[in-house]
Design a protein around this motif. Structure first.
Motif, short mmCIF file in Angstrom:
data_model
loop_
_atom_site.label_atom_id
_atom_site.label_comp_id
_atom_site.label_asym_id
_atom_site.label_seq_id
_atom_site.Cartn_x
_atom_site.Cartn_y
_atom_site.Cartn_z
N TYR A 293 0.83 -1.20 0.00
CA TYR A 293 0.00 0.00 0.00
C TYR A 293 0.87 1.26 0.00
O TYR A 293 0.60 2.21 -0.73
CB TYR A 293 -0.91 -0.01 1.22
CG TYR A 293 -1.86 1.17 1.29
CD1 TYR A 293 -2.73 1.46 0.26
CD2 TYR A 293 -1.87 2.00 2.42
CE1 TYR A 293 -3.61 2.53 0.33
CE2 TYR A 293 -2.73 3.08 2.50
CZ TYR A 293 -3.60 3.34 1.46
OH TYR A 293 -4.45 4.41 1.53
N GLU A 300 1.69 7.28 -6.43
CA GLU A 300 0.80 8.44 -6.56
C GLU A 300 1.57 9.75 -6.37
O GLU A 300 1.28 10.74 -7.04
CB GLU A 300 -0.33 8.35 -5.54
CG GLU A 300 -1.34 7.26 -5.83
CD GLU A 300 -2.45 7.18 -4.79
OE1 GLU A 300 -3.50 6.57 -5.08
OE2 GLU A 300 -2.27 7.73 -3.69
N PRO A 333 -9.57 3.32 -9.39
CA PRO A 333 -9.24 1.98 -8.90
C PRO A 333 -10.44 1.04 -8.78
O PRO A 333 -10.31 -0.03 -8.19
CB PRO A 333 -8.64 2.27 -7.53
CG PRO A 333 -9.38 3.47 -7.05
CD PRO A 333 -9.64 4.30 -8.29
N TYR A 342 -2.94 -0.22 -11.85
CA TYR A 342 -3.33 1.09 -11.33
C TYR A 342 -2.37 2.15 -11.88
O TYR A 342 -1.15 2.06 -11.71
CB TYR A 342 -3.29 1.08 -9.81
CG TYR A 342 -3.62 2.39 -9.15
CD1 TYR A 342 -4.73 3.13 -9.52
CD2 TYR A 342 -2.81 2.89 -8.11
CE1 TYR A 342 -5.03 4.33 -8.92
CE2 TYR A 342 -3.12 4.08 -7.49
CZ TYR A 342 -4.23 4.81 -7.89
OH TYR A 342 -4.53 6.01 -7.28
N ARG A 346 -4.01 9.51 -8.84
CA ARG A 346 -5.21 9.65 -8.02
C ARG A 346 -5.99 10.86 -8.51
O ARG A 346 -5.48 11.99 -8.53
CB ARG A 346 -4.84 9.81 -6.55
CG ARG A 346 -6.04 9.73 -5.63
CD ARG A 346 -5.68 9.92 -4.17
NE ARG A 346 -6.84 9.71 -3.33
CZ ARG A 346 -6.88 9.97 -2.03
NH1 ARG A 346 -5.79 10.44 -1.42
NH2 ARG A 346 -7.98 9.76 -1.35
N THR A 389 -15.91 8.46 -9.43
CA THR A 389 -14.59 8.72 -8.85
C THR A 389 -13.91 9.91 -9.51
O THR A 389 -13.00 10.50 -8.93
CB THR A 389 -13.68 7.48 -8.95
OG1 THR A 389 -13.47 7.15 -10.32
CG2 THR A 389 -14.28 6.30 -8.22
N ASP A 502 -14.66 3.93 -3.69
CA ASP A 502 -13.23 3.67 -3.55
C ASP A 502 -12.70 4.14 -2.19
O ASP A 502 -11.54 4.51 -2.05
CB ASP A 502 -12.45 4.35 -4.68
CG ASP A 502 -12.61 5.86 -4.67
OD1 ASP A 502 -13.53 6.35 -3.99
OD2 ASP A 502 -11.81 6.55 -5.33
N SER A 503 -13.56 4.14 -1.18
CA SER A 503 -13.17 4.68 0.12
C SER A 503 -12.17 3.77 0.86
O SER A 503 -11.32 4.26 1.59
CB SER A 503 -14.41 4.91 0.99
OG SER A 503 -15.13 3.71 1.16
N ASP A 504 -12.26 2.46 0.67
CA ASP A 504 -11.33 1.55 1.32
C ASP A 504 -10.12 1.37 0.43
O ASP A 504 -9.92 0.35 -0.21
CB ASP A 504 -12.01 0.20 1.59
CG ASP A 504 -11.11 -0.75 2.38
OD1 ASP A 504 -9.98 -0.35 2.74
OD2 ASP A 504 -11.53 -1.89 2.61
N ARG A 505 -9.26 2.37 0.39
CA ARG A 505 -8.15 2.37 -0.55
C ARG A 505 -7.11 1.30 -0.22
O ARG A 505 -6.45 0.76 -1.12
CB ARG A 505 -7.50 3.76 -0.61
CG ARG A 505 -8.50 4.84 -1.00
CD ARG A 505 -7.85 6.20 -1.22
NE ARG A 505 -7.14 6.23 -2.49
CZ ARG A 505 -5.84 6.37 -2.63
NH1 ARG A 505 -5.07 6.46 -1.54
NH2 ARG A 505 -5.27 6.42 -3.81
N LEU A 509 -6.29 -1.00 -3.45
CA LEU A 509 -5.00 -0.87 -4.11
C LEU A 509 -4.07 -2.06 -3.88
O LEU A 509 -3.01 -2.15 -4.51
CB LEU A 509 -4.30 0.41 -3.66
CG LEU A 509 -4.99 1.72 -4.04
CD1 LEU A 509 -4.18 2.92 -3.58
CD2 LEU A 509 -5.25 1.79 -5.54
#
Length: 522
Positions: A293, A300, A333, A342, A346, A389, A502-505, A509
């Motif tokens: 992660y 990014e 994502p 990916y 972002r 997103t 996509d809140s639980d990155r 990812l």
């Protein structure tokens, strides 16, 4: 001649004032006859006397056009973003909304990858763009190349500039806006860039900054340019010498010591190399792994610095034009086949550096429309999630979209995608318009015409065939364009269930999959 289509221009001040001509009882200002009226709104001229009258008036029209053509070019307005507008851009002086509808342009016989500039023929380009104009499209996106525009580091190649000016002259005549995409590899990679990481290598970044500042400065007063697109589908690579160096610098800045790196990554300190020597993690799925992660967050940061520096360079050279980035859909994502897929741009971060967000979309989530009828609904849901997103408060443009029709996609004699009909092409693309209308400020189709040497869906994705026959989808998209440019659509909200797509990155990812339907789908 018994019928003549009357071209109408948008309602902007005319350089010919109130001068009018009468054709078949219809008052026509010769400086407002630039856009085709939708089918059905036509003027009929019957009888010999009308033919004579038409011939004389047509001659007057030609003289009027000749006298005011240069004024028309001067009266093109720069394009800007309007606060609170998400379904249109705005013309700077008049405040008129601009909805960009058009194509990604290269000729069907420019080769693959397309070599528009090496094979540039102004007469052929004009022929193609007249077709584009006649269908009611107002924007094209074109691809600058390293070989034609950036052969030496930081230096603008004059041959490319001369051809680009010719393209702009043609587009100005036809009132077609242009979005140039930054120099890419389609015509070859120059020696100075071979083997280099164009996103992470400092010497490359300096050359790119110098080139953009110089090139855009040459065209800062050219309103036919709608916006600068930094690059077509940029994606941060996984591993290179420059990435390894910057990864270790990033870790040192974030954690300071090896002990803190080990604690953050959940590893024994004995298993962590000294700062400066920490290897890049494997590009393999590892659900919830903190080291993987972290590496995605580092990627990014590389993307963010690249976008910021190039946007700043452009604004030094040209503060008048808009800036965007032609994002691949894997900048979102919500569907990642692999962790390295990916793009690492972002969307909410890169949006800070541009004026509007551009995303590309193709219905590639399994099942695809060519695999199963359910692929239409499935990919429509995928598109909706991607657009959600992209919604950062700035306008969003779909810079590429397409489906194919006319045959199968083959590579080296092997069918990679089954045959689709013209009706199949029409069906998916119509679905895309339905999902996206009220959520974007423009649509640019991929591509102008079927491309026989292509090795992907571009082979059959054109609005026209390679013989320049308008396909059913091309006709339907033209009808859509003529309506869409008249007035922006009302903004439409997204479904509530997409608010946290996509809140639980951490999970998204590090665990490739399809997340847009509420959970990963194998």
């Amino acid at each position: 001649m018994t019928e003549q289509a009357v071209r109408k221009r948008e309602q902007v001040p005319s350089p010919c004032g109130n001068a009018r001509l009468v054709l078949g009882g219809c008052a026509v200002n010769p400086c407002r006859t630039r856009r085709f009226v939708p089918a059905g709104n036509r003027v009929e001229l019957r009888g010999r006397s009308h033919h004579v009258r038409y011939a004389r008036l047509a001659a007057v029209c030609c003289l009027a056009w000749a006298s005011c053509a240069s004024v028309l070019g001067e009266q093109l307005e720069f394009v800007e973003v309007a606060p609170q507008w998400t379904t249109a851009l705005r013309l700077h002086d008049s405040g008129t909304p601009l909805v960009a509808v058009g194509v990604n342009y290269f000729g069907p016989h420019d080769g693959w990858a397309p070599k528009l500039w090496q094979r540039f023929d102004p007469a052929r380009v004009r022929q193609h763009l007249e077709l584009v104009h006649q269908q009611g499209f107002n924007t094209i996106r074109v691809f600058l190349t390293l070989d034609s525009f950036h052969r030496q580091p930081g230096q603008v190649h004059p041959e490319g500039v001369a051809k680009f000016r010719q393209l702009l002259d043609i587009c100005r005549d036809l009132e077609i806006r242009v979005i140039p995409s930054g120099p890419d590899h389609w015509e070859g990679i120059p020696a100075w860039l071979r083997g280099q990481d164009r996103f992470a290598a400092e010497e490359v970044m300096c050359a790119e900054e110098a080139w953009w500042e110089s090139f855009t400065g040459m065209f800062r007063d050219e309103p036919v340019i709608l916006a600068w697109d930094l690059l077509n589908e940029p994606s941060i690579g996984w591993e290179s010498p420059a990435m390894r160096t910057r990864w270790n610098v990033w870790l040192a800045e974030k954690y300071g010591t090896v002990e803190q790196v080990a604690a953050a990554h959940g590893r024994p300190i004995a298993d962590v190399a000294a700062l400066g020597q920490v290897p890049i993690p494997a590009a393999q799925a590892a659900p919830g792994d903190p080291q993987l992660y972290d590496y995605q967050l580092f990627r990014e940061s590389v993307a963010d610095q690249w976008a910021r520096r190039l946007a700043e360079a452009i604004r030094r050279g040209d503060p008048r034009h808009l800036i965007t980035i032609g994002h691949i859909q894997w900048a979102s994502p919500v569907y990642l086949p692999q962790v390295r897929t990916y793009a690492a741009f972002r969307l909410e971060d890169s949006a800070r550096h541009v004026d509007f967000v551009t995303v590309h979309f193709y219905p590639i989530a399994p099942p695809k429309p060519c695999d199963d009828p359910a692929g239409h609904a499935h990919n429509a849901a995928y598109l909706e999630a991607v657009l959600r997103t992209c919604s950062t408060g700035k306008p969003v443009m779909i810079g590429e979209f397409a489906w194919y029709g006319g045959g199968a996609i083959e590579v080296d004699g092997r069918v990679t995608m089954p045959a689709q009909t013209w009706e199949d092409q029409l069906a998916w693309n119509t679905r895309l318009l339905e999902v996206s209308q009220g959520r974007v400020c423009g649509w640019l189709h991929w591509a102008f015409a079927d491309t026989p040497t292509s090795r992907d869906l571009t082979r059959w994705s054109g609005l026209w065939t390679e013989q320049l026959e308008l396909k059913p989808w091309g006709r339907a998209f033209g009808q859509f364009a003529r309506q869409a440019v008249l007035a922006p659509a009302q903004s439409r909200p997204f479904p509530e269930h997409l608010s946290g797509v996509d809140s639980d990155r951490l999970t998204v990812l590090t665990s490739p999959g399809l997340w847009f339907s509420g959970g990963a789908i194998p």
